[in-house]
Scaffold this active site. Structure first.
Site, PDB file in Angstrom:
ATOM      1  N   TYR A 269      -1.911  -0.420  10.239  1.00 45.03           N
ATOM      2  CA  TYR A 269      -1.851  -1.103   8.843  1.00 45.03           C
ATOM      3  C   TYR A 269      -0.683  -0.457   8.068  1.00 45.03           C
ATOM      4  O   TYR A 269      -0.303  -1.235   7.435  1.00 45.03           O
ATOM      5  CB  TYR A 269      -3.240  -0.434   8.255  1.00 45.03           C
ATOM      6  CG  TYR A 269      -3.554  -0.654   6.927  1.00 45.03           C
ATOM      7  CD1 TYR A 269      -3.784  -1.802   6.452  1.00 45.03           C
ATOM      8  CD2 TYR A 269      -3.193   0.387   5.902  1.00 45.03           C
ATOM      9  CE1 TYR A 269      -4.117  -2.069   5.075  1.00 45.03           C
ATOM     10  CE2 TYR A 269      -3.250   0.217   4.631  1.00 45.03           C
ATOM     11  CZ  TYR A 269      -3.884  -1.092   4.364  1.00 45.03           C
ATOM     12  OH  TYR A 269      -3.864  -1.435   2.765  1.00 45.03           O
TER      13      TYR A 269
ATOM     14  N   SER B 259       0.905  -1.057   0.032  1.00 40.10           N
ATOM     15  CA  SER B 259      -0.123   0.134   0.011  1.00 40.10           C
ATOM     16  C   SER B 259       0.918   1.367   0.001  1.00 40.10           C
ATOM     17  O   SER B 259       1.911   1.312   0.582  1.00 40.10           O
ATOM     18  CB  SER B 259      -0.997   0.030   1.267  1.00 40.10           C
ATOM     19  OG  SER B 259      -1.503   1.100   1.360  1.00 40.10           O
TER      20      SER B 259
HETATM   21  P1  NDP Z   1     -11.315  -6.082   0.216  1.00 40.12           P
HETATM   22  O1  NDP Z   1     -11.678  -5.484   1.735  1.00 40.12           O
HETATM   23  O2  NDP Z   1     -12.408  -5.523  -0.761  1.00 40.12           O
HETATM   24  O3  NDP Z   1     -11.276  -7.456   0.224  1.00 40.12           O
HETATM   25  C1  NDP Z   1     -10.100  -8.048   1.324  1.00 40.12           C
HETATM   26  C2  NDP Z   1     -10.124  -9.346   0.624  1.00 40.12           C
HETATM   27  O4  NDP Z   1      -9.075 -10.347   1.448  1.00 40.12           O
HETATM   28  C3  NDP Z   1     -11.637 -10.218   0.809  1.00 40.12           C
HETATM   29  O5  NDP Z   1     -11.596 -11.282  -0.180  1.00 40.12           O
HETATM   30  C4  NDP Z   1     -11.233 -10.899   2.385  1.00 40.12           C
HETATM   31  O6  NDP Z   1     -11.984 -12.394   2.244  1.00 40.12           O
HETATM   32  C5  NDP Z   1      -9.805 -11.359   2.192  1.00 40.12           C
HETATM   33  N1  NDP Z   1      -9.599 -11.400   3.583  1.00 40.12           N
HETATM   34  C6  NDP Z   1      -9.341 -10.468   4.550  1.00 40.12           C
HETATM   35  N2  NDP Z   1      -8.703 -11.051   5.657  1.00 40.12           N
HETATM   36  C7  NDP Z   1      -8.361 -12.266   5.346  1.00 40.12           C
HETATM   37  C8  NDP Z   1      -7.842 -13.551   5.982  1.00 40.12           C
HETATM   38  N3  NDP Z   1      -7.262 -13.400   7.364  1.00 40.12           N
HETATM   39  N4  NDP Z   1      -7.559 -14.569   5.306  1.00 40.12           N
HETATM   40  C9  NDP Z   1      -7.761 -14.841   3.935  1.00 40.12           C
HETATM   41  N5  NDP Z   1      -8.485 -13.647   3.418  1.00 40.12           N
HETATM   42  C10 NDP Z   1      -8.718 -12.493   3.936  1.00 40.12           C
HETATM   43  O7  NDP Z   1     -10.018  -5.232   0.265  1.00 40.12           O
HETATM   44  P2  NDP Z   1      -9.248  -4.596  -1.020  1.00 40.12           P
HETATM   45  O8  NDP Z   1      -9.675  -5.365  -2.164  1.00 40.12           O
HETATM   46  O9  NDP Z   1      -9.446  -3.120  -0.880  1.00 40.12           O
HETATM   47  O10 NDP Z   1      -7.938  -4.951  -0.435  1.00 40.12           O
HETATM   48  C11 NDP Z   1      -6.974  -5.811  -1.135  1.00 40.12           C
HETATM   49  C12 NDP Z   1      -5.599  -5.712  -0.587  1.00 40.12           C
HETATM   50  O11 NDP Z   1      -5.110  -4.367  -1.173  1.00 40.12           O
HETATM   51  C13 NDP Z   1      -5.414  -5.581   0.947  1.00 40.12           C
HETATM   52  O12 NDP Z   1      -3.928  -6.089   1.166  1.00 40.12           O
HETATM   53  C14 NDP Z   1      -5.171  -4.157   1.109  1.00 40.12           C
HETATM   54  O13 NDP Z   1      -4.575  -3.892   2.168  1.00 40.12           O
HETATM   55  C15 NDP Z   1      -4.584  -3.610  -0.286  1.00 40.12           C
HETATM   56  N6  NDP Z   1      -4.838  -2.153  -0.562  1.00 40.12           N
HETATM   57  C16 NDP Z   1      -6.069  -1.692  -0.746  1.00 40.12           C
HETATM   58  C17 NDP Z   1      -6.333  -0.402  -1.141  1.00 40.12           C
HETATM   59  C18 NDP Z   1      -7.358   0.204  -1.473  1.00 40.12           C
HETATM   60  O14 NDP Z   1      -7.658   1.578  -1.534  1.00 40.12           O
HETATM   61  N7  NDP Z   1      -8.598  -0.423  -1.583  1.00 40.12           N
HETATM   62  C19 NDP Z   1      -5.070   0.661  -0.993  1.00 40.12           C
HETATM   63  C20 NDP Z   1      -3.751   0.018  -0.821  1.00 40.12           C
HETATM   64  C21 NDP Z   1      -3.739  -1.334  -0.450  1.00 40.12           C
HETATM   65  P3  NDP Z   1     -13.374 -11.969   2.500  1.00 40.12           P
HETATM   66  O15 NDP Z   1     -14.220 -11.868   1.251  1.00 40.12           O
HETATM   67  O16 NDP Z   1     -13.827 -13.810   2.783  1.00 40.12           O
HETATM   68  O17 NDP Z   1     -13.933 -11.405   3.692  1.00 40.12           O
END
Ligand code: NDP
Length: 248
Positions: A157, A143
């Site tokens: 985070y 990120s």
């Molecule tokens: P979302 O909240 O939309 O999706 C997160 C995903 O991660 C979901 O599929 C969730 O599963 C899964 N997840 C969360 N915790 C676990 C766990 N313990 N074990 C397995 N799966 C898990 O997030 P984003 O798509 O926005 O984020 C994806 C990545 O991108 C993250 O690492 C985030 O930090 C990073 N990011 C996002 C940004 C943004 O602005 N959106 C900016 C910078 C980085 P489930 O569907 O079952 O809940």
């Protein structure tokens, strides 16, 4: 031979975009999810209806036994692994550091750091020529927070993503001679549900004016960078980061 990819947290947001784009580029796709089975099933169905192959597996990446079982299921079904996107990640409601307790901080670190280490470990055990593997490629979804620090929102985070960047740098050097490349993508403000989980669904609207390109990004824009890093187009690129943040 068709390549096999695992996208952790591939049921929603950036992970789902990575899974769909990987399938359209010919990968056989495995996605993992934590709780949202319906969202993961939708991604699998979309890939199948476009003629691709996909499956979803429930596995909390912060649980070592669950990660081992996830990779064992991939072994059983496909017999190898060529690419990993360490995408699963969480954040917690916005607050200042002086308000944070250990439980909150440890939960963030367990998923974003320990979870990524465990998945990288399992991937290396399968990909490394040292273990009889054919090589492979890993992309860690970091990120811009790792660099900006997220003051007043979630410094825990941001710190977890800085740790993930250190994993990218260190592991890339550790396995570079074993035909594995390890790179990172640092997204900025991307339009997904993660902002609601931080308590501010409209966060992108509030911060849009701080982005030089004056808009939030789409999950697909992050997926394109991740898929490029995984591909042979990036054959001499390891330990590198792509900022996908509109200049912020
Ligand atoms: P979302 O909240 O939309 O999706 C997160 C995903 O991660 C979901 O599929 C969730 O599963 C899964 N997840 C969360 N915790 C676990 C766990 N313990 N074990 C397995 N799966 C898990 O997030 P984003 O798509 O926005 O984020 C994806 C990545 O991108 C993250 O690492 C985030 O930090 C990073 N990011 C996002 C940004 C943004 O602005 N959106 C900016 C910078 C980085 P489930 O569907 O079952 O809940």
């Amino acid at each position: 031979m068709e390549k096999i990819i695992l996208v952790t947290g591939g049921g929603r947001g950036i992970g789902a975009a990575c899974a769909l784009l990987a399938a359209s580029r010919g990968y056989t796709v495995c996605i993992s999810y934590r709780t949202d089975a319906a969202a993961a099933a939708e991604v699998v169905a979309a890939i199948a209806s476009a003629g691709g192959t996909a499956l979803s597996i429930q596995a909390d990446v912060s649980d070592e036994a669950a990660v081992e079982s996830l990779f064992a299921q991939i072994d059983k079904r496909f017999g190898r692994l060529d690419a990993l996107i360490n995408n699963a990640g969480i954040l917690s409601p916005q607050m200042r550091v002086e308000q944070m307790d250990a439980a909150r901080i440890n939960q963030i670190l367990a998923t974003n750091v320990t979870g990524s280490f465990l998945c990288a470990r399992e991937a290396v055990r399968r990909m490394s020529t040292r273990h009889g593997g054919q090589g492979g490629s890993i992309v860690n979804i970091s990120s811009r927070a790792a660099v900006l620090g997220s003051p007043g929102e979630y410094v825990d985070y941001a710190a977890s993503k800085a740790a993930l960047d250190a994993l990218t740098i260190g592991l890339s050097k550790e396995v570079a001679a074993e035909r594995i490349r390890v790179n990172g993508v640092r997204p900025g403000l991307i339009d997904t549900a993660i902002h609601a989980s931080g308590g501010e669904p409209g966060r992108i609207s509030r911060l849009r004016s701080s982005v030089p390109m004056a808009r939030g990004g789409e999950p697909l824009e992050v997926a394109k960078a991740a898929l490029w890093l995984l591909s042979d187009e990036a054959s001499y690129t390891t330990g590198s980061f792509i900022e996908v943040s509109g200049g912020r």
